[in-house]
Design an enzyme around this catalytic site. Structure first.
Site, PDB file in Angstrom:
ATOM      1  N   ASP A  21       0.837  -1.207   0.000  1.00 57.05           N
ATOM      2  CA  ASP A  21       0.000   0.000   0.000  1.00 57.05           C
ATOM      3  C   ASP A  21       0.867   1.251   0.000  1.00 57.05           C
ATOM      4  OD1 ASP A  21      -2.404   1.342  -0.041  1.00 57.05           O
ATOM      5  OD2 ASP A  21      -2.746   1.208   2.120  1.00 57.05           O
ATOM      6  N   ASN A  76     -10.835  -2.838  -5.905  1.00 52.77           N
ATOM      7  CA  ASN A  76     -10.033  -1.886  -6.682  1.00 52.77           C
ATOM      8  C   ASN A  76     -10.611  -1.578  -8.065  1.00 52.77           C
ATOM      9  OD1 ASN A  76      -6.882  -3.029  -5.250  1.00 52.77           O
ATOM     10  ND2 ASN A  76      -8.009  -1.166  -4.759  1.00 52.77           N
TER      11      ASN A  76
HETATM   12  C1  IPE Z   1      -5.643  -2.866  -0.441  1.00 51.56           C
HETATM   13  O1  IPE Z   1      -5.236  -1.561  -0.607  1.00 51.56           O
HETATM   14  C2  IPE Z   1      -5.593  -3.595  -1.755  1.00 51.56           C
HETATM   15  C3  IPE Z   1      -4.247  -3.856  -2.258  1.00 51.56           C
HETATM   16  C4  IPE Z   1      -3.123  -3.610  -1.652  1.00 51.56           C
HETATM   17  C5  IPE Z   1      -4.209  -4.500  -3.547  1.00 51.56           C
HETATM   18  P1  IPE Z   1      -6.264  -0.370  -0.834  1.00 51.56           P
HETATM   19  O2  IPE Z   1      -5.440   0.867  -0.870  1.00 51.56           O
HETATM   20  O3  IPE Z   1      -7.112  -0.645  -2.018  1.00 51.56           O
HETATM   21  O4  IPE Z   1      -7.148  -0.451   0.487  1.00 51.56           O
HETATM   22  P2  IPE Z   1      -8.098   0.608   1.161  1.00 51.56           P
HETATM   23  O5  IPE Z   1      -9.112   0.989   0.128  1.00 51.56           O
HETATM   24  O6  IPE Z   1      -7.252   1.783   1.556  1.00 51.56           O
HETATM   25  O7  IPE Z   1      -8.671  -0.081   2.351  1.00 51.56           O
HETATM   26  C1  IPE Z   2      -1.372   0.124  -3.450  1.00 49.36           C
HETATM   27  O1  IPE Z   2      -1.191   1.505  -3.471  1.00 49.36           O
HETATM   28  C2  IPE Z   2      -1.538  -0.461  -4.823  1.00 49.36           C
HETATM   29  C3  IPE Z   2      -2.883  -0.976  -5.125  1.00 49.36           C
HETATM   30  C4  IPE Z   2      -3.910  -1.010  -4.320  1.00 49.36           C
HETATM   31  C5  IPE Z   2      -3.080  -1.477  -6.472  1.00 49.36           C
HETATM   32  P1  IPE Z   2      -2.417   2.501  -3.510  1.00 49.36           P
HETATM   33  O2  IPE Z   2      -2.729   2.805  -4.928  1.00 49.36           O
HETATM   34  O3  IPE Z   2      -3.548   1.990  -2.693  1.00 49.36           O
HETATM   35  O4  IPE Z   2      -1.775   3.784  -2.813  1.00 49.36           O
HETATM   36  P2  IPE Z   2      -2.487   4.813  -1.864  1.00 49.36           P
HETATM   37  O5  IPE Z   2      -3.101   4.038  -0.735  1.00 49.36           O
HETATM   38  O6  IPE Z   2      -3.514   5.522  -2.671  1.00 49.36           O
HETATM   39  O7  IPE Z   2      -1.377   5.705  -1.406  1.00 49.36           O
HETATM   40 MG    MG Z   3      -4.118   2.269  -0.748  1.00 50.44          MG
END
Ligand code: IPE
Ligand code: IPE
Ligand code: MG
Length: 247
Positions: free
Chosen positions: A18, A66
């Site tokens: 994340d 996602n």
């Molecule tokens: C969780 O991260 C999903 C992945 C790492 C693939 P998100 O960034 O999507 O989670 P939330 O929405 O902050 O809970």
């Molecule tokens: C994790 O990084 C990658 C995926 C969930 C695909 P994020 O895209 O969730 O990054 P933040 O949470 O917006 O910083």
């Molecule tokens: Mg995230």
């Protein structure tokens, strides 16, 4: 408790990657640039996991939730995934890494599925180290899929409804042939599971690392593993009980 459960080195580490978006935002870059850098980290951490003695590394790459991101981000992520798989194939073979997936991969774009199937087939004989990508994965979706498959097996007379062992139901999860994660790490400072491995993580140790995924390095993985080594996994028993059954 099985002796392995008290081991100081986890066999299976699962990571909720994340913070790509925030990494990019902090630099005034588009979010996808963060994802691009995140792929570099996937390479680094895959190598680091093996060097640190893991047998299985699971990476949460795309959740069922996602899909609700902006369409251009979703398409860019799928493009990156396909690019990554094609680019890494030789490395997987050279380093003897078995690729597996968990999740509803049949809903991924055809090009991604093709690259996945190709890599999975080409690496299926490797047994020392397994990289599991969670793609279009959601723990609740997994339970629905498992319950459906289990019910089908009961109806066909292959399972007995009176069998209430977890070991039996576990065979219907995406992870049927994988050990449960010993350690679940989430990067970026968020402290939640976001629908990740809710069943398999029932007794996992959780470590939250306030480093954004593109900045996550081997030293951070080593630190999380060291933290894991300090934990006492009790599985409902008392600390004293574990000490008497030790060694
Ligand atoms: C969780 O991260 C999903 C992945 C790492 C693939 P998100 O960034 O999507 O989670 P939330 O929405 O902050 O809970
Ligand atoms: C994790 O990084 C990658 C995926 C969930 C695909 P994020 O895209 O969730 O990054 P933040 O949470 O917006 O910083
Ligand atoms: Mg995230």
């Amino acid at each position: 408790m099985p002796a392995a459960s008290r081991s100081k080195t986890p066999e299976h580490v699962a990571i909720i990657m994340d913070g790509n978006g925030r990494w990019a935002q902090q630099r005034g870059l588009p979010r996808i640039e963060g994802h691009r850098r995140g792929v570099e980290t996937v390479r680094t951490v895959t190598d680091a996991g093996r060097e640190l003695g893991l047998r299985t590394l699971t990476l949460y790459a795309f959740s069922v939730e996602n899909w609700s991101r902006p369409q251009d981000e979703v398409s860019a992520l799928m493009g990156l995934l396909e690019f990554y798989l094609k680019k890494e194939l030789n490395t997987f073979i050279k380093n003897r890494i078995r690729l597996r997936t968990i999740g509803r991969t049949a809903a991924l774009p055809a090009g991604v599925q093709k690259a996945l199937n190709h890599t999975i087939e080409a690496t299926k004989e490797f047994t020392d180290y397994t990289l599991v990508l969670a793609l279009n994965y959601g723990a609740r979706t997994e339970v629905i899929d498992a319950a459906r498959a289990y019910a089908t097996a009961v109806a066909a007379g292959k399972e007995n409804l009176n069998d209430d062992s977890w070991a039996t139901f576990n065979r219907y999860l995406y992870t049927a042939d994988l050990p449960d994660p010993d350690l679940i790490i989430r990067t970026s400072g968020e402290e939640r599971l976001s629908n990740f491995m809710l069943m398999q993580g029932a007794y996992a140790e959780l470590v939250f690392i306030p480093v954004l995924w593109p900045d996550f390095a081997k030293a951070d993985l080593a630190a999380a593993i060291a933290e894991y080594g300090k934990r006492e996994r009790r599985y409902g028993q008392t600390s004293a009980q574990l000490k008497t059954t030790d060694t």
